[in-house]
Design a protein around this motif. Sequence first.
Motif, PDB file in Angstrom:
ATOM      1  N   ARG A 124       1.151  -1.163   0.112  1.00  0.00           N
ATOM      2  CA  ARG A 124      -0.114  -0.170   0.122  1.00  0.00           C
ATOM      3  C   ARG A 124       0.825   1.371   0.055  1.00  0.00           C
ATOM      4  O   ARG A 124       0.346   2.307   0.194  1.00  0.00           O
ATOM      5  N   GLY A 125       2.129   1.231   0.008  1.00  0.00           N
ATOM      6  CA  GLY A 125       3.138   2.441  -0.246  1.00  0.00           C
ATOM      7  C   GLY A 125       3.089   2.894   1.093  1.00  0.00           C
ATOM      8  O   GLY A 125       3.430   4.202   1.192  1.00  0.00           O
ATOM      9  N   ASP A 126       3.173   2.081   2.117  1.00  0.00           N
ATOM     10  CA  ASP A 126       3.607   2.433   3.506  1.00  0.00           C
ATOM     11  C   ASP A 126       4.593   1.998   4.063  1.00  0.00           C
ATOM     12  O   ASP A 126       4.733   0.737   4.168  1.00  0.00           O
ATOM     13  N   ALA A 127       5.661   2.828   4.647  1.00  0.00           N
ATOM     14  CA  ALA A 127       6.994   2.595   5.261  1.00  0.00           C
ATOM     15  C   ALA A 127       6.956   2.858   6.403  1.00  0.00           C
ATOM     16  O   ALA A 127       8.095   3.433   7.089  1.00  0.00           O
ATOM     17  N   SER A 128       5.838   3.005   7.414  1.00  0.00           N
ATOM     18  CA  SER A 128       6.163   3.721   8.656  1.00  0.00           C
ATOM     19  C   SER A 128       6.659   2.706   9.739  1.00  0.00           C
ATOM     20  O   SER A 128       6.407   1.459   9.606  1.00  0.00           O
ATOM     21  N   VAL A 129       7.063   3.232  10.765  1.00  0.00           N
ATOM     22  CA  VAL A 129       7.612   2.499  11.789  1.00  0.00           C
ATOM     23  C   VAL A 129       7.072   3.184  13.346  1.00  0.00           C
ATOM     24  O   VAL A 129       6.452   4.295  12.977  1.00  0.00           O
ATOM     25  N   ALA A 130       7.183   2.485  14.336  1.00  0.00           N
ATOM     26  CA  ALA A 130       6.793   2.949  15.732  1.00  0.00           C
ATOM     27  C   ALA A 130       7.795   2.951  16.645  1.00  0.00           C
ATOM     28  O   ALA A 130       8.703   1.939  16.469  1.00  0.00           O
ATOM     29  N   ILE A 131       7.917   3.688  17.651  1.00  0.00           N
ATOM     30  CA  ILE A 131       8.890   3.785  18.484  1.00  0.00           C
ATOM     31  C   ILE A 131       8.364   3.684  19.736  1.00  0.00           C
ATOM     32  O   ILE A 131       7.074   4.352  20.131  1.00  0.00           O
ATOM     33  N   GLU A 132       8.687   2.656  20.840  1.00  0.00           N
ATOM     34  CA  GLU A 132       8.063   2.451  21.965  1.00  0.00           C
ATOM     35  C   GLU A 132       8.825   3.141  22.896  1.00  0.00           C
ATOM     36  O   GLU A 132       9.866   3.589  23.002  1.00  0.00           O
ATOM     37  N   SER A 133       7.807   3.449  24.053  1.00  0.00           N
ATOM     38  CA  SER A 133       8.332   4.562  25.297  1.00  0.00           C
ATOM     39  C   SER A 133       9.407   5.386  24.826  1.00  0.00           C
ATOM     40  O   SER A 133      10.706   5.337  25.288  1.00  0.00           O
TER      41      SER A 133
END
Length: 222
Positions: A124-133
């Motif tokens: 879907r053209g999404d290259a997002s990441v998430a950062i915890e704490s």
Amino acid sequence: TGQCGAAGGSPGSRARRAAGSALPRSARPRVPSSQLGFAQGVCNALSLEIKASPKVRAFIGEQVSLKCSFKSSSPITESLTVDWTYRPLTGGQMETIFHYQSVPYPTTVGKFKDRISWIGNVARGDASVAIESPVMSDNGTFICSVKNPPDVYHNIPQTVLIVTERGLSFQLTSAVLLSILVFLPSIIVVVLLLVRMGRKFGVLKEKKKSGCKKSSIEVSDE
């Protein structure tokens, strides 16, 4: 991309173009227009468009998402790669903290070890990441880089992360703020009416007490 421009090329190719331009127009070699169109189409195809949020705010201890989307003119294949790099707010060299190729490869060293995860979807053209704490020392610049061969040339959007402490235990959303603005005047009016009625009741009670007279019966024994 500059490498696709007609002004580029090796010294030999530039010399051949110069020699060709010196010949009369009738004697110059003619290149079929179909070949020219194909070359221009290839040059235009070798590019990617990447979008990322210029600034992201986060609160200490609460997960934050770093959004990154891309658009490629080539079909998505297993050769597609995504790299996230990070540079601290205090400066220094960029360091790779996340790599993706078919499967995610989060960093195994450094401050983001066990804290960065993949939330994207390349289909879907999404290259997002998430950062915890997140903590305040995470403040810095993040760069999302995507390559989908033959599309490898792209812009370089930067995301600045700002981590702060949450001042209130809740956020005043627009709905909450609207409710306060609507009901607060009504509550004030009701309170004022109750106070006024209480005072009036007190005054009437005092008048009633002052209007009553006590009678005394004198009994005399003769």
